[in-house]
Every structure is written in C-alpha cells, then in structure tokens.
Design a protein around this motif. Structure first.
Motif, PDB file in Angstrom:
ATOM      1  N   THR A   1       0.800  -1.222   0.000  1.00  0.00           N
ATOM      2  CA  THR A   1       0.000   0.000   0.000  1.00  0.00           C
ATOM      3  C   THR A   1       0.835   1.276   0.000  1.00  0.00           C
ATOM      4  O   THR A   1       0.472   2.240  -0.649  1.00  0.00           O
ATOM      5  CB  THR A   1      -0.971   0.036   1.184  1.00  0.00           C
ATOM      6  N   ASP A   2       1.935   1.328   0.726  1.00  0.00           N
ATOM      7  CA  ASP A   2       2.751   2.540   0.780  1.00  0.00           C
ATOM      8  C   ASP A   2       3.966   2.458  -0.131  1.00  0.00           C
ATOM      9  O   ASP A   2       4.827   3.328  -0.091  1.00  0.00           O
ATOM     10  CB  ASP A   2       3.223   2.797   2.219  1.00  0.00           C
ATOM     11  N   GLY A   3       4.044   1.432  -0.949  1.00  0.00           N
ATOM     12  CA  GLY A   3       5.237   1.209  -1.760  1.00  0.00           C
ATOM     13  C   GLY A   3       5.368   2.167  -2.926  1.00  0.00           C
ATOM     14  O   GLY A   3       4.385   2.668  -3.463  1.00  0.00           O
ATOM     15  N   PHE A   4       6.611   2.426  -3.301  1.00  0.00           N
ATOM     16  CA  PHE A   4       6.903   3.212  -4.493  1.00  0.00           C
ATOM     17  C   PHE A   4       8.253   2.775  -5.045  1.00  0.00           C
ATOM     18  O   PHE A   4       9.037   2.122  -4.354  1.00  0.00           O
ATOM     19  CB  PHE A   4       6.889   4.721  -4.197  1.00  0.00           C
ATOM     20  N   VAL A   5       8.501   3.111  -6.298  1.00  0.00           N
ATOM     21  CA  VAL A   5       9.755   2.745  -6.957  1.00  0.00           C
ATOM     22  C   VAL A   5      10.529   4.020  -7.228  1.00  0.00           C
ATOM     23  O   VAL A   5       9.963   5.021  -7.672  1.00  0.00           O
ATOM     24  CB  VAL A   5       9.484   1.987  -8.279  1.00  0.00           C
ATOM     25  N   GLN A   6      11.826   3.949  -6.954  1.00  0.00           N
ATOM     26  CA  GLN A   6      12.693   5.094  -7.191  1.00  0.00           C
ATOM     27  C   GLN A   6      13.897   4.617  -7.989  1.00  0.00           C
ATOM     28  O   GLN A   6      14.420   3.522  -7.746  1.00  0.00           O
ATOM     29  CB  GLN A   6      13.135   5.679  -5.863  1.00  0.00           C
ATOM     30  N   ILE A   7      14.330   5.431  -8.937  1.00  0.00           N
ATOM     31  CA  ILE A   7      15.501   5.080  -9.736  1.00  0.00           C
ATOM     32  C   ILE A   7      16.669   5.903  -9.230  1.00  0.00           C
ATOM     33  O   ILE A   7      16.618   7.137  -9.220  1.00  0.00           O
ATOM     34  CB  ILE A   7      15.230   5.300 -11.233  1.00  0.00           C
ATOM     35  N   ASP A   8      17.710   5.193  -8.785  1.00  0.00           N
ATOM     36  CA  ASP A   8      18.864   5.826  -8.179  1.00  0.00           C
ATOM     37  C   ASP A   8      20.132   5.299  -8.844  1.00  0.00           C
ATOM     38  O   ASP A   8      20.399   4.091  -8.800  1.00  0.00           O
ATOM     39  CB  ASP A   8      18.874   5.518  -6.676  1.00  0.00           C
ATOM     40  N   ARG A   9      20.880   6.176  -9.491  1.00  0.00           N
ATOM     41  CA  ARG A   9      22.131   5.835 -10.168  1.00  0.00           C
ATOM     42  C   ARG A   9      21.961   4.681 -11.155  1.00  0.00           C
ATOM     43  O   ARG A   9      22.745   3.737 -11.170  1.00  0.00           O
ATOM     44  CB  ARG A   9      23.216   5.493  -9.150  1.00  0.00           C
ATOM     45  N   GLY A  10      20.905   4.732 -11.939  1.00  0.00           N
ATOM     46  CA  GLY A  10      20.689   3.734 -12.978  1.00  0.00           C
ATOM     47  C   GLY A  10      20.147   2.403 -12.495  1.00  0.00           C
ATOM     48  O   GLY A  10      20.132   1.424 -13.243  1.00  0.00           O
ATOM     49  N   GLU A  11      19.702   2.341 -11.242  1.00  0.00           N
ATOM     50  CA  GLU A  11      19.114   1.113 -10.701  1.00  0.00           C
ATOM     51  C   GLU A  11      17.737   1.426 -10.134  1.00  0.00           C
ATOM     52  O   GLU A  11      17.526   2.482  -9.551  1.00  0.00           O
ATOM     53  CB  GLU A  11      20.000   0.533  -9.592  1.00  0.00           C
ATOM     54  N   ALA A  12      16.808   0.497 -10.305  1.00  0.00           N
ATOM     55  CA  ALA A  12      15.450   0.664  -9.792  1.00  0.00           C
ATOM     56  C   ALA A  12      15.348   0.007  -8.418  1.00  0.00           C
ATOM     57  O   ALA A  12      15.802  -1.130  -8.235  1.00  0.00           O
ATOM     58  CB  ALA A  12      14.443   0.042 -10.751  1.00  0.00           C
ATOM     59  N   TRP A  13      14.763   0.723  -7.475  1.00  0.00           N
ATOM     60  CA  TRP A  13      14.617   0.237  -6.101  1.00  0.00           C
ATOM     61  C   TRP A  13      13.162   0.327  -5.662  1.00  0.00           C
ATOM     62  O   TRP A  13      12.491   1.326  -5.898  1.00  0.00           O
ATOM     63  CB  TRP A  13      15.479   1.070  -5.150  1.00  0.00           C
ATOM     64  N   LEU A  14      12.686  -0.715  -4.996  1.00  0.00           N
ATOM     65  CA  LEU A  14      11.340  -0.759  -4.434  1.00  0.00           C
ATOM     66  C   LEU A  14      11.430  -0.351  -2.968  1.00  0.00           C
ATOM     67  O   LEU A  14      12.112  -1.010  -2.178  1.00  0.00           O
ATOM     68  CB  LEU A  14      10.754  -2.172  -4.569  1.00  0.00           C
ATOM     69  N   HIS A  15      10.764   0.739  -2.614  1.00  0.00           N
ATOM     70  CA  HIS A  15      10.783   1.258  -1.249  1.00  0.00           C
ATOM     71  C   HIS A  15       9.443   1.008  -0.573  1.00  0.00           C
ATOM     72  O   HIS A  15       8.405   0.976  -1.222  1.00  0.00           O
ATOM     73  CB  HIS A  15      11.026   2.774  -1.261  1.00  0.00           C
ATOM     74  N   ASN A  16       9.475   0.861   0.758  1.00  0.00           N
ATOM     75  CA  ASN A  16       8.288   0.778   1.621  1.00  0.00           C
ATOM     76  C   ASN A  16       7.370  -0.404   1.344  1.00  0.00           C
ATOM     77  O   ASN A  16       6.218  -0.384   1.757  1.00  0.00           O
ATOM     78  CB  ASN A  16       7.462   2.064   1.563  1.00  0.00           C
ATOM     79  N   ALA A  17       7.815  -1.411   0.634  1.00  0.00           N
ATOM     80  CA  ALA A  17       7.003  -2.625   0.496  1.00  0.00           C
ATOM     81  C   ALA A  17       7.223  -3.439   1.773  1.00  0.00           C
ATOM     82  O   ALA A  17       8.358  -3.732   2.145  1.00  0.00           O
ATOM     83  CB  ALA A  17       7.428  -3.424  -0.719  1.00  0.00           C
ATOM     84  N   HIS A  18       6.155  -3.760   2.448  1.00  0.00           N
ATOM     85  CA  HIS A  18       6.263  -4.446   3.736  1.00  0.00           C
ATOM     86  C   HIS A  18       6.199  -5.957   3.545  1.00  0.00           C
ATOM     87  O   HIS A  18       5.150  -6.509   3.208  1.00  0.00           O
ATOM     88  CB  HIS A  18       5.142  -3.992   4.669  1.00  0.00           C
ATOM     89  N   ILE A  19       7.339  -6.618   3.748  1.00  0.00           N
ATOM     90  CA  ILE A  19       7.401  -8.080   3.776  1.00  0.00           C
ATOM     91  C   ILE A  19       7.803  -8.442   5.198  1.00  0.00           C
ATOM     92  O   ILE A  19       8.943  -8.207   5.597  1.00  0.00           O
ATOM     93  CB  ILE A  19       8.418  -8.638   2.758  1.00  0.00           C
ATOM     94  N   PRO A  20       6.867  -8.945   6.007  1.00  0.00           N
ATOM     95  CA  PRO A  20       7.174  -9.179   7.421  1.00  0.00           C
ATOM     96  C   PRO A  20       8.265 -10.224   7.611  1.00  0.00           C
ATOM     97  O   PRO A  20       8.525 -11.041   6.726  1.00  0.00           O
ATOM     98  CB  PRO A  20       5.842  -9.662   8.006  1.00  0.00           C
ATOM     99  N   GLU A  21       8.896 -10.159   8.776  1.00  0.00           N
ATOM    100  CA  GLU A  21       9.956 -11.106   9.080  1.00  0.00           C
ATOM    101  C   GLU A  21       9.396 -12.527   9.082  1.00  0.00           C
ATOM    102  O   GLU A  21       8.262 -12.757   9.478  1.00  0.00           O
ATOM    103  CB  GLU A  21      10.581 -10.795  10.433  1.00  0.00           C
ATOM    104  N   TYR A  22      10.226 -13.474   8.650  1.00  0.00           N
ATOM    105  CA  TYR A  22       9.841 -14.880   8.629  1.00  0.00           C
ATOM    106  C   TYR A  22       9.819 -15.383  10.062  1.00  0.00           C
ATOM    107  O   TYR A  22      10.803 -15.253  10.791  1.00  0.00           O
ATOM    108  CB  TYR A  22      10.837 -15.657   7.766  1.00  0.00           C
ATOM    109  N   HIS A  23       8.688 -15.931  10.486  1.00  0.00           N
ATOM    110  CA  HIS A  23       8.532 -16.290  11.897  1.00  0.00           C
ATOM    111  C   HIS A  23       9.455 -17.412  12.352  1.00  0.00           C
ATOM    112  O   HIS A  23       9.733 -17.548  13.530  1.00  0.00           O
ATOM    113  CB  HIS A  23       7.059 -16.624  12.208  1.00  0.00           C
ATOM    114  N   GLN A  24       9.964 -18.230  11.433  1.00  0.00           N
ATOM    115  CA  GLN A  24      10.892 -19.289  11.814  1.00  0.00           C
ATOM    116  C   GLN A  24      12.344 -18.899  11.520  1.00  0.00           C
ATOM    117  O   GLN A  24      13.242 -19.704  11.638  1.00  0.00           O
ATOM    118  CB  GLN A  24      10.555 -20.588  11.079  1.00  0.00           C
ATOM    119  N   GLY A  25      12.544 -17.644  11.127  1.00  0.00           N
ATOM    120  CA  GLY A  25      13.896 -17.176  10.823  1.00  0.00           C
ATOM    121  C   GLY A  25      14.701 -16.955  12.090  1.00  0.00           C
ATOM    122  O   GLY A  25      14.164 -16.784  13.185  1.00  0.00           O
ATOM    123  N   SER A  26      16.013 -16.933  11.933  1.00  0.00           N
ATOM    124  CA  SER A  26      16.899 -16.727  13.081  1.00  0.00           C
ATOM    125  C   SER A  26      17.501 -15.333  12.984  1.00  0.00           C
ATOM    126  O   SER A  26      16.884 -14.412  12.475  1.00  0.00           O
ATOM    127  CB  SER A  26      17.983 -17.802  13.078  1.00  0.00           C
TER     128      SER A  26
END
Length: 180
Positions: free
Chosen positions: A68-93
């Motif tokens: 919902t709050d995500g946007f794409v920004q181009i910085d130094r010739g590379e595309a970056w996805l900002h503010n996309a929320h991918i929650p932490e993996y609950h079984q991750g360490s």
C-alpha cells in the motif's frame, strides 16, 4: 504384448513444455496494490524481477506482504522498491531481514532509462501493482502512473458502479427470458 511407441505415454512433464518454447508460465499472486489503481491513472506496466533474501522469499510464499505505501525510485541507474512491507519470517533466526528495507528491481537498461525520463515529468510516478511468483521466481508488476484528482476518482467509481448495474440488469433480463 507389444505396444507401438507412439501410443505409449510420454516421459517428462510440465518442465519439458516450458523448455519447448511455451513462455509465460502460471502467476501465483501474493499481493496486489488496489489502492494504486484507485489513486493513479496507469500509463504503462512493466514486469521486474526482485532481489530478495531467503527469509523474504519464505515469507512471501506464506502470502504475507503489503504494497500500500510502496513506491519505486531510480537511483544511479538502478530501480529500487521502497516501503514494500514483507514481514519477518517467523521461523527465521538472526539472519532475518528487516520488514521495510529497499529491494532492488531487475529491469532491462532501456526500461530503466525510459522509466527514469518519464517519472521526472510532473505528476508521474512509479508504483508497484503486484508481487507474484512466476515459474518459481518472485516478480513485481510496476507501473508508470499519473496521480488522479479527487473528481477523477469519483468519476471512475461512478463508471464502475454504472457498469455493474447494467450487467445486473442484463443478467436479470436473461433470467426472465429463460423462465418464460
């Protein structure tokens, strides 16, 4: 009993079909940004690969993400996805990722250049529309978009409602015809 070779079932499966030139594959949608389609007039869409950590992929496979709050920004010739929320993996360490980190998008150079030049025009932005898996790889559908005014949003909703009402009326008339 002898069975001719052409009547025997073929070995292999769907992987052979994909290698034989059948491109496209199935899309398993993880998240969609419906708010973006409401707030922006979509001009052009692109499919971009996502550079993710292992725990992000596992979290996406569980279907847990928000754009919902995500946007794409181009910085130094590379595309970056900002503010996309991918929650932490609950079984991750301790190797778990941060939920709102910026993620690199994989696009062709011509696409990046075109997006960069168009997004610098007034009122244009690049927004993520969906994240999905295609042939086992995480992809993002991004769009070059222009912001809608409030009256444009109301007009779109009105048209959508009118279309729904006309479809309902047509369906009801067909049901009445079949009943006679």
């Amino acid at each position: 009993m002898y069975v001719p070779k052409e009547s025997q079932p073929k070995q292999g499966g769907g992987a052979a079909k994909a290698r034989d030139g059948e491109k496209g594959g199935k899309r398993k949608i993880v998240a969609q940004n419906k708010k973006a389609r409401h707030d922006y007039a979509i001009i052009d869409t692109y499919e971009a690969g996502l550079v993710l950590m292992g725990t992000e992929v596992k979290s996406l496979r569980e279907g847990r993400t928000s754009l919902t709050d995500g946007f794409v920004q181009i910085d130094r010739g590379e595309a970056w996805l900002h503010n996309a929320h991918i929650p932490e993996y609950h079984q991750g360490s301790w190797t778990n990722h941060s939920a709102r980190r910026k993620r690199k998008l994989l696009l062709h150079r011509e696409e990046i250049d075109k997006l960069e030049s168009k997004s610098q025009e007034t009122g244009h932005t690049i927004v993520p529309l969906a994240i999905y898996f295609k042939d086992g790889r995480a992809k993002a559908e991004i769009a070059l978009a222009r912001g809608k005014k409030e009256y444009d949003k109301r007009q779109t909703l009105r048209e959508k409602q009118d279309r729904r009402e006309s479809e309902r009326a047509i369906a009801a008339a067909k049901r009445r015809q079949r009943g006679l």
